[in-house]
Structure formats: C-alpha cells, structure tokens
Design an enzyme around this catalytic site. Structure first.
Site, PDB file in Angstrom:
ATOM      1  N   ARG A 100      -0.273 -24.113 -46.141  1.00  0.00           N
ATOM      2  CA  ARG A 100       0.084 -24.061 -44.789  1.00  0.00           C
ATOM      3  C   ARG A 100      -0.809 -24.759 -43.900  1.00  0.00           C
ATOM      4  O   ARG A 100      -0.822 -25.589 -43.170  1.00  0.00           O
ATOM      5  CB  ARG A 100       0.236 -22.619 -44.115  1.00  0.00           C
ATOM      6  CG  ARG A 100       1.755 -22.297 -44.485  1.00  0.00           C
ATOM      7  CD  ARG A 100       1.809 -20.569 -44.243  1.00  0.00           C
ATOM      8  NE  ARG A 100       0.886 -20.003 -45.545  1.00  0.00           N
ATOM      9  CZ  ARG A 100       1.030 -18.748 -45.642  1.00  0.00           C
ATOM     10  NH1 ARG A 100       1.711 -18.019 -44.949  1.00  0.00           N
ATOM     11  NH2 ARG A 100       0.320 -18.208 -46.551  1.00  0.00           N
ATOM     12  N   LYS A 128      -1.759  -0.980 -52.792  1.00  0.00           N
ATOM     13  CA  LYS A 128      -0.971  -1.586 -51.582  1.00  0.00           C
ATOM     14  C   LYS A 128       0.389  -1.345 -51.498  1.00  0.00           C
ATOM     15  O   LYS A 128       1.123  -1.177 -52.391  1.00  0.00           O
ATOM     16  CB  LYS A 128      -1.196  -2.952 -51.614  1.00  0.00           C
ATOM     17  CG  LYS A 128      -2.348  -3.627 -50.980  1.00  0.00           C
ATOM     18  CD  LYS A 128      -2.221  -5.030 -50.711  1.00  0.00           C
ATOM     19  CE  LYS A 128      -3.128  -5.946 -50.414  1.00  0.00           C
ATOM     20  NZ  LYS A 128      -2.985  -7.285 -50.475  1.00  0.00           N
ATOM     21  N   SER A 131       4.641 -14.157 -43.581  1.00  0.00           N
ATOM     22  CA  SER A 131       5.321 -12.806 -43.814  1.00  0.00           C
ATOM     23  C   SER A 131       4.453 -11.868 -43.110  1.00  0.00           C
ATOM     24  O   SER A 131       5.412 -10.950 -42.265  1.00  0.00           O
ATOM     25  CB  SER A 131       5.141 -12.353 -45.241  1.00  0.00           C
ATOM     26  OG  SER A 131       6.075 -13.311 -46.012  1.00  0.00           O
ATOM     27  N   HIS A 180       9.050 -19.689 -47.673  1.00  0.00           N
ATOM     28  CA  HIS A 180       9.171 -19.411 -48.988  1.00  0.00           C
ATOM     29  C   HIS A 180      10.596 -20.388 -49.423  1.00  0.00           C
ATOM     30  O   HIS A 180      10.425 -20.922 -50.286  1.00  0.00           O
ATOM     31  CB  HIS A 180       9.404 -18.100 -49.190  1.00  0.00           C
ATOM     32  CG  HIS A 180       8.270 -17.318 -49.087  1.00  0.00           C
ATOM     33  ND1 HIS A 180       8.315 -15.982 -48.325  1.00  0.00           N
ATOM     34  CD2 HIS A 180       6.953 -17.204 -49.533  1.00  0.00           C
ATOM     35  CE1 HIS A 180       7.130 -15.375 -48.256  1.00  0.00           C
ATOM     36  NE2 HIS A 180       6.129 -16.258 -49.035  1.00  0.00           N
TER      37      HIS A 180
HETATM   38  P1  ADP Z   1       0.336 -14.159 -50.972  1.00  0.00           P
HETATM   39  O1  ADP Z   1       0.400 -12.664 -50.763  1.00  0.00           O
HETATM   40  O2  ADP Z   1       0.176 -14.755 -52.440  1.00  0.00           O
HETATM   41  O3  ADP Z   1       0.037 -15.003 -49.665  1.00  0.00           O
HETATM   42  P2  ADP Z   1       2.941 -15.094 -49.937  1.00  0.00           P
HETATM   43  O4  ADP Z   1       4.420 -14.356 -50.237  1.00  0.00           O
HETATM   44  O5  ADP Z   1       2.627 -14.884 -48.544  1.00  0.00           O
HETATM   45  O6  ADP Z   1       2.143 -14.490 -51.033  1.00  0.00           O
HETATM   46  O7  ADP Z   1       2.963 -16.369 -50.323  1.00  0.00           O
HETATM   47  C1  ADP Z   1       3.579 -16.873 -51.648  1.00  0.00           C
HETATM   48  C2  ADP Z   1       3.234 -18.364 -51.496  1.00  0.00           C
HETATM   49  O8  ADP Z   1       4.290 -18.951 -50.555  1.00  0.00           O
HETATM   50  C3  ADP Z   1       1.829 -18.848 -51.264  1.00  0.00           C
HETATM   51  O9  ADP Z   1       1.448 -20.044 -51.958  1.00  0.00           O
HETATM   52  C4  ADP Z   1       1.837 -18.927 -49.867  1.00  0.00           C
HETATM   53  O10 ADP Z   1       1.042 -20.145 -49.371  1.00  0.00           O
HETATM   54  C5  ADP Z   1       3.120 -19.897 -49.715  1.00  0.00           C
HETATM   55  N1  ADP Z   1       3.782 -19.838 -48.345  1.00  0.00           N
HETATM   56  C6  ADP Z   1       3.916 -18.579 -47.853  1.00  0.00           C
HETATM   57  N2  ADP Z   1       4.539 -19.045 -46.547  1.00  0.00           N
HETATM   58  C7  ADP Z   1       4.678 -20.531 -46.358  1.00  0.00           C
HETATM   59  C8  ADP Z   1       5.146 -21.277 -45.374  1.00  0.00           C
HETATM   60  N3  ADP Z   1       5.641 -21.034 -44.143  1.00  0.00           N
HETATM   61  N4  ADP Z   1       4.992 -22.606 -45.889  1.00  0.00           N
HETATM   62  C9  ADP Z   1       4.811 -22.984 -47.090  1.00  0.00           C
HETATM   63  N5  ADP Z   1       4.212 -22.061 -47.981  1.00  0.00           N
HETATM   64  C10 ADP Z   1       4.113 -20.892 -47.706  1.00  0.00           C
END
Ligand code: ADP
Length: 164
Positions: free
Chosen positions: A95, A41, A133, A17
């Site tokens: 990703r 959730k 995450s 992020h």
């Molecule tokens: P969601 O529940 O929408 O997946 P996340 O918090 O996991 O929420 O992710 C939010 C955004 O950040 C999404 O666009 C996701 O693809 C991006 N993201 C998460 N981890 C990474 C990473 N390691 N590299 C690039 N983008 C990421």
C-alpha cells in the site's frame, strides 16, 4: 500449474484484498488464501466468519477468471504454509512505503528460509490504496459507514457485529 499463496488476517476482508484476489487471478492457476491464526490475539471475526466472507468474494471471481481457489488456515511460518500447499508464489499487497519496508525485510528472510517460494508484490490499485482492515474495524465500531471500503456482505456483517 502455478499455485499462489496469499496470507493475511482478513479481519475483515476489504476491497483492497478483493483487488489483490482479482489481480492474482492473472498470475496463478490456483490461489490459496491463508487465514493466519495468531495465538493470543482475538480477532473480531471467527475463522468460520472469515471463510464465509472470503468464499462470497472468491467464488464469483474464480468462476469469471477461470482459476481454482482454496481457503485454508495456518498458524506457522508463512513460507512453510505456502510450501505445504504446493505454492511457489507468495502474494503480498503493497500500500505504502511502510508496507514496502516491512515486506522487503520479510521477503528477504523468507527467501533465505525457502528459496523455492518467490514473493510477488502487487501494488495496491489507486482506488483502494488507503483501505486497511484496522481502520475499517475502528470506523465500524463507532457506527461509521464502511460501505465504500468493503464488499456489501462484509458491511452487513460489520453492522450486525456492532449493533446493539
Ligand atoms: P496482515 O495482518 O498480514 O497485514 P491483512 O489482512 O491486513 O493481513 O493483509 C493481507 C495482505 O493484503 C497484505 O499483503 C497486505 O499488504 C494486503 N493488503 C491489505 N489491504 C490492502 C489494500 N488496501 N491494497 C492492497 N493490498 C492490501
């Protein structure tokens, strides 16, 4: 003024992020980070905890990168939340092919619902591409070391959550 909306669960914030925050700074004047709230959730971290995490990372980046930021919550359609905050750029990180397939579908439908909000995909930087995450939560819950996956303050919060 270019306003970007970057939505996510941020449960917790990871180095993936943070990489997207840094790179968004080159694209927008104001970055709105939206913490999605899904009824039914229960996340590991509360909105207040997530806001504190996000601030910790965004504050120095915004100062250095010369952009404004705001942290908001939303519980409705991402495109509606983006519009409500005046954003015309919807930022998503990619990703892998699984993200790509899902995100292409989402951006198509979002674009039909709100053509004035443009999805911009940022490919994950090689060093953080593998970080999610979900896996960070799993590793931390089993006492694993997550220091290379998340900012230090987040690793400390995870340790505290799972200690005792
Ligand atoms: P969601 O529940 O929408 O997946 P996340 O918090 O996991 O929420 O992710 C939010 C955004 O950040 C999404 O666009 C996701 O693809 C991006 N993201 C998460 N981890 C990474 C990473 N390691 N590299 C690039 N983008 C990421």
């Amino acid at each position: 003024m270019r306003i970007g909306f970057y939505p996510g669960s941020f449960d917790p914030v990871t180095n993936g992020h943070v990489d997207i925050f840094e790179r968004s700074a080159a694209l927008v004047d104001r970055l709105i980070v939206g913490i999605g709230i899904h009824p039914g959730k229960t996340p590991l971290f509360s909105v207040d905890e997530k806001t504190a995490m996000l601030k910790n990372d965004l504050h120095p980046l915004a100062k250095r990168g010369g952009f404004d930021y705001e942290i908001v919550t939303f519980d409705r359609l991402v495109v509606d939340a983006a519009s409500e905050h005046g954003a015309t750029i919807l930022i998503r990180g990619l990703r892998d092919p699984a993200d790509f397939t899902y995100e292409m579908q989402m951006s198509g439908m979002n674009g039909e619902m709100k053509p004035e909000v443009h999805t911009v995909f940022l490919p994950a930087s090689p060093g953080v591409q593998h970080i999610s995450s979900t896996l960070v939560r799993q590793i931390a819950s089993m006492g694993g070391n997550v220091q290379t996956f998340v900012p230090k303050h987040v690793a400390d919060m995870l340790r505290e959550k799972f200690s005792g």
